[in-house]
Write a protein that holds these residues in place. Structure first.
Motif, PDB file in Angstrom:
ATOM      1  N   VAL A 230       0.812  -1.312  -0.189  1.00  0.00           N
ATOM      2  CA  VAL A 230       0.146  -0.023  -0.060  1.00  0.00           C
ATOM      3  C   VAL A 230       0.970   1.315   0.198  1.00  0.00           C
ATOM      4  CG1 VAL A 230      -1.788  -1.202   1.071  1.00  0.00           C
ATOM      5  CG2 VAL A 230      -0.207   0.051   2.491  1.00  0.00           C
ATOM      6  N   PRO A 231       0.520   2.308  -0.755  1.00  0.00           N
ATOM      7  CA  PRO A 231       1.251   3.700  -0.546  1.00  0.00           C
ATOM      8  C   PRO A 231       1.246   3.924   1.055  1.00  0.00           C
ATOM      9  CG  PRO A 231      -0.538   3.927  -2.138  1.00  0.00           C
ATOM     10  CD  PRO A 231      -0.729   2.481  -1.397  1.00  0.00           C
ATOM     11  N   GLU A 232       2.775   4.302   1.269  1.00  0.00           N
ATOM     12  CA  GLU A 232       2.681   4.617   2.714  1.00  0.00           C
ATOM     13  C   GLU A 232       2.087   5.565   3.478  1.00  0.00           C
ATOM     14  OE1 GLU A 232       7.103   5.785   2.785  1.00  0.00           O
ATOM     15  OE2 GLU A 232       6.619   7.699   1.716  1.00  0.00           O
ATOM     16  N   ASP A 233       1.464   6.675   2.596  1.00  0.00           N
ATOM     17  CA  ASP A 233       0.561   7.750   3.196  1.00  0.00           C
ATOM     18  C   ASP A 233      -0.948   7.052   3.558  1.00  0.00           C
ATOM     19  OD1 ASP A 233       0.246   7.502   0.476  1.00  0.00           O
ATOM     20  OD2 ASP A 233      -0.211   9.828   0.400  1.00  0.00           O
ATOM     21  N   LEU A 234      -1.129   5.929   2.798  1.00  0.00           N
ATOM     22  CA  LEU A 234      -2.669   5.155   3.064  1.00  0.00           C
ATOM     23  C   LEU A 234      -2.426   4.065   3.975  1.00  0.00           C
ATOM     24  CD1 LEU A 234      -3.766   5.411  -0.748  1.00  0.00           C
ATOM     25  CD2 LEU A 234      -4.324   6.847   1.177  1.00  0.00           C
ATOM     26  N   GLN A 235      -1.169   3.930   4.618  1.00  0.00           N
ATOM     27  CA  GLN A 235      -0.991   2.568   5.075  1.00  0.00           C
ATOM     28  C   GLN A 235      -2.154   2.458   6.492  1.00  0.00           C
ATOM     29  OE1 GLN A 235       2.287  -0.440   7.212  1.00  0.00           O
ATOM     30  NE2 GLN A 235       2.613   1.591   7.561  1.00  0.00           N
ATOM     31  N   GLN A 236      -2.088   3.474   7.097  1.00  0.00           N
ATOM     32  CA  GLN A 236      -2.796   3.617   8.282  1.00  0.00           C
ATOM     33  C   GLN A 236      -4.439   3.541   8.193  1.00  0.00           C
ATOM     34  OE1 GLN A 236      -1.548   3.319  11.229  1.00  0.00           O
ATOM     35  NE2 GLN A 236      -3.642   3.040  12.206  1.00  0.00           N
ATOM     36  N   THR A 237      -4.869   4.167   6.957  1.00  0.00           N
ATOM     37  CA  THR A 237      -6.194   3.952   6.692  1.00  0.00           C
ATOM     38  C   THR A 237      -6.386   2.674   6.298  1.00  0.00           C
ATOM     39  OG1 THR A 237      -6.083   6.253   5.859  1.00  0.00           O
ATOM     40  CG2 THR A 237      -7.867   5.007   4.916  1.00  0.00           C
ATOM     41  N   VAL A 238      -5.540   2.082   5.530  1.00  0.00           N
ATOM     42  CA  VAL A 238      -5.875   0.640   5.099  1.00  0.00           C
ATOM     43  C   VAL A 238      -6.053  -0.278   6.205  1.00  0.00           C
ATOM     44  CG1 VAL A 238      -4.907  -1.408   3.833  1.00  0.00           C
ATOM     45  CG2 VAL A 238      -5.052   0.959   2.664  1.00  0.00           C
ATOM     46  N   VAL A 239      -4.972  -0.317   7.139  1.00  0.00           N
ATOM     47  CA  VAL A 239      -5.046  -0.944   8.219  1.00  0.00           C
ATOM     48  C   VAL A 239      -6.222  -0.912   9.175  1.00  0.00           C
ATOM     49  CG1 VAL A 239      -3.734  -1.206  10.769  1.00  0.00           C
ATOM     50  CG2 VAL A 239      -2.584  -1.003   8.717  1.00  0.00           C
TER      51      VAL A 239
END
Length: 488
Positions: free
Chosen positions: A304-313
């Motif tokens: 996942v794009p690093e700036d979207l990781q938390q949202t995906v998690v």
């Protein structure tokens, strides 16, 4: 099909009074009780012994090979049209007995019953019908300038299949091999041998001549190696771990057999910046944890794009709550046990390693799920902030363990995706043109773009240490053929 412990041909498990087909050998069109030591078949949900199988001996294997050799002239000279007719009846038989096959596979390796109905019993029928379609359109002879090119069966095929998709992996080898005119000696996994016996009975009922399909039960190091070394077996088709595939190749080398290998995988699912994250998470988790993660093509690395990781998690955390762990015979269960206690300990060790190596534990963790003191159950687990070079990102775990790996740009995503010894398959979610451009850069044999519907006609197989050769459709039939050119 079965009543009171009997298969539909009236066979009885002599060791345990259980409602499953007796997993004896199947040689020259009939059940043959072995004389080797017994191997228990264990239901991984409750550790109960549901059957026992005799380890095959050299005598058992020789009888099976001799039967296949004797059947080869007649079967190979049968017209493709007549072979197709037999295999079509075989597909109809599998469909007719699909519920029994699903229940049997759930009991022998732990797949949830709803998944067994759809995939474990459903996919083999679809695969067989696709192989029939491919055979109907296949050019068995063709003219190239002044040469007549003939595609002929290889001879006796030794097939060695794994425990995770016992019937599907059997079908993807045995059906195209027989459609091509070969005869077969199969060794199914000793962990899930029951469905192979049922398949043999269905094939006989469909009119398959005696000796065309034979089964010798036993373990890989004993029977599997003996099949690979046997001088009268012309080809080996193997599905299993990369480690075991290497051993098969070495054993087969003395007789210069053709060897087709479908081995391990470590599939990357690349989520592009413009992807529908809800769709990516839902589909990605489903393919990571399907069959308890026990699939060579499971999407076990989520890039996942690093700036979207938390949202995906956070979306993964919410989605994981929908995956009910339980008795695989229960209709509500989405994740059952893994296939054996040995596999449970192996998966648990990888979860512990992920924590020790510094990955962030999102859900799950080591140890049995609450309320499961027995059975081969593990906690479905998600890690984030996973180092792409770490053990859990590099080695095949074969359990419900998902690694979320952040990336910076396309080049970085491709580098991570290609950065293992495996090259079986991958997935990409996002803008189709962008995804197709990325797909061409991946060193894998199959790529799923935006959840494309599975195509049983498309070739399936790997690059690198995921093996060689291809299964499914026309390519799957070509794998079992020799090519002869007659020039005049």
């Amino acid at each position: 099909m079965r009543q009171g412990g009997r298969g539909f041909l009236g066979t009885m498990n002599e060791t345990h009074d259980v409602p499953f087909p007796a997993p004896s050998h199947w040689i020259d069109g009939r059940a043959v009780q072995g004389s080797g030591p017994l191997i228990d078949v264990v239901n991984p949900a409750d550790d109960s012994v549901i059957a026992s199988v005799h380890e095959g001996t050299a005598e058992d294997l020789n009888r099976a090979v001799d039967a296949a050799l004797a059947a080869f002239p007649g079967w190979s000279s049968t017209s493709p049209k007549d072979r197709i007719a037999v295999i079509r009846r075989l597909a109809e038989g599998m469909q007719k007995h699909s519920e029994e096959l699903a229940e049997t596979i759930t009991a022998e390796m732990g797949a949830p019953i709803t998944f067994s109905r759809q995939a474990q019993a459903g996919f083999p029928v679809a695969s067989t019908l696709a192989a029939i379609t491919a055979a109907e359109g296949f050019e068995w002879t063709e003219v190239i300038e002044n040469s007549l090119v003939i595609h002929e069966p290889i001879g006796v095929v030794g097939a060695i299949t794994p425990w995770n998709f016992p019937l599907q992996q059997l079908v993807t080898k045995v059906v195209p091999a027989m459609l091509a005119g070969n005869t077969v000696v199969l060794k199914p996994s000793e962990l899930s041998p029951l469905s192979a016996r049922t398949f043999a009975e269905i094939a006989t009922e469909a009119g398959l001549p005696n000796g065309v399909f034979n089964v010798v039960q036993g373990t890989g190091p004993v029977v599997g190696e003996a099949i690979a070394r046997h001088p009268k077996i012309d080809m080996i088709s193997f599905t299993g771990s990369t480690r075991a595939g290497k051993a098969v190749s070495v054993a087969a080398s003395d007789t210069v057999k053709r060897v087709a290998l479908e081995l391990g995988g470590k599939a990357a699912h690349i989520v592009l910046p413009d992807a529908d994250l809800d769709f990516a998470v839902t589909r990605g988790l489903a393919y990571a944890w399907a069959n308890g993660g026990q699939a060579c093509g499971a999407y076990v690395r989520l890039l996942v794009p690093e700036d979207l990781q938390q949202t995906v998690v956070e979306k993964l955390r919410a989605a994981a709550g929908e995956y009910t762990v339980g008795d695989p015979a229960d209709e509500a269960t989405r994740i059952g046990p893994v296939a054996s206690e040995t596999q449970r300990r192996r998966v648990d060790g990888y979860i512990e390693r992920g924590i020790a190596d510094g990955a962030t534990l999102v859900v799950g963790g080591p140890g049995r799920p609450d309320g499961f003191e027995t059975g081969a159950y593990v906690r479905p687990t998600i890690f984030s902030d996973v180092d792409p070079d770490s053990v859990i990102a590099q080695e095949e775990i074969f359990g419900p363990v998902l690694a979320v790996i952040p990336y910076t740009d396309d080049d970085h995503a491709v580098e991570i995706a290609n950065g293992t010894v495996y090259g079986l398959n991958a997935a990409i979610t996002g803008d189709e043109e962008h995804a197709m451009a990325i797909a061409r850069r991946l060193r894998v044999g199959q790529v799923d773009v935006n959840g494309g519907q599975h195509n049983f006609q498309a070739p399936f197989g790997g690059y690198k240490q995921s093996g060689n050769g291809r299964e499914m459709g026309r390519a799957g039939i070509e794998e079992f053929l020799e090519t002869k050119a007659i020039t005049r």
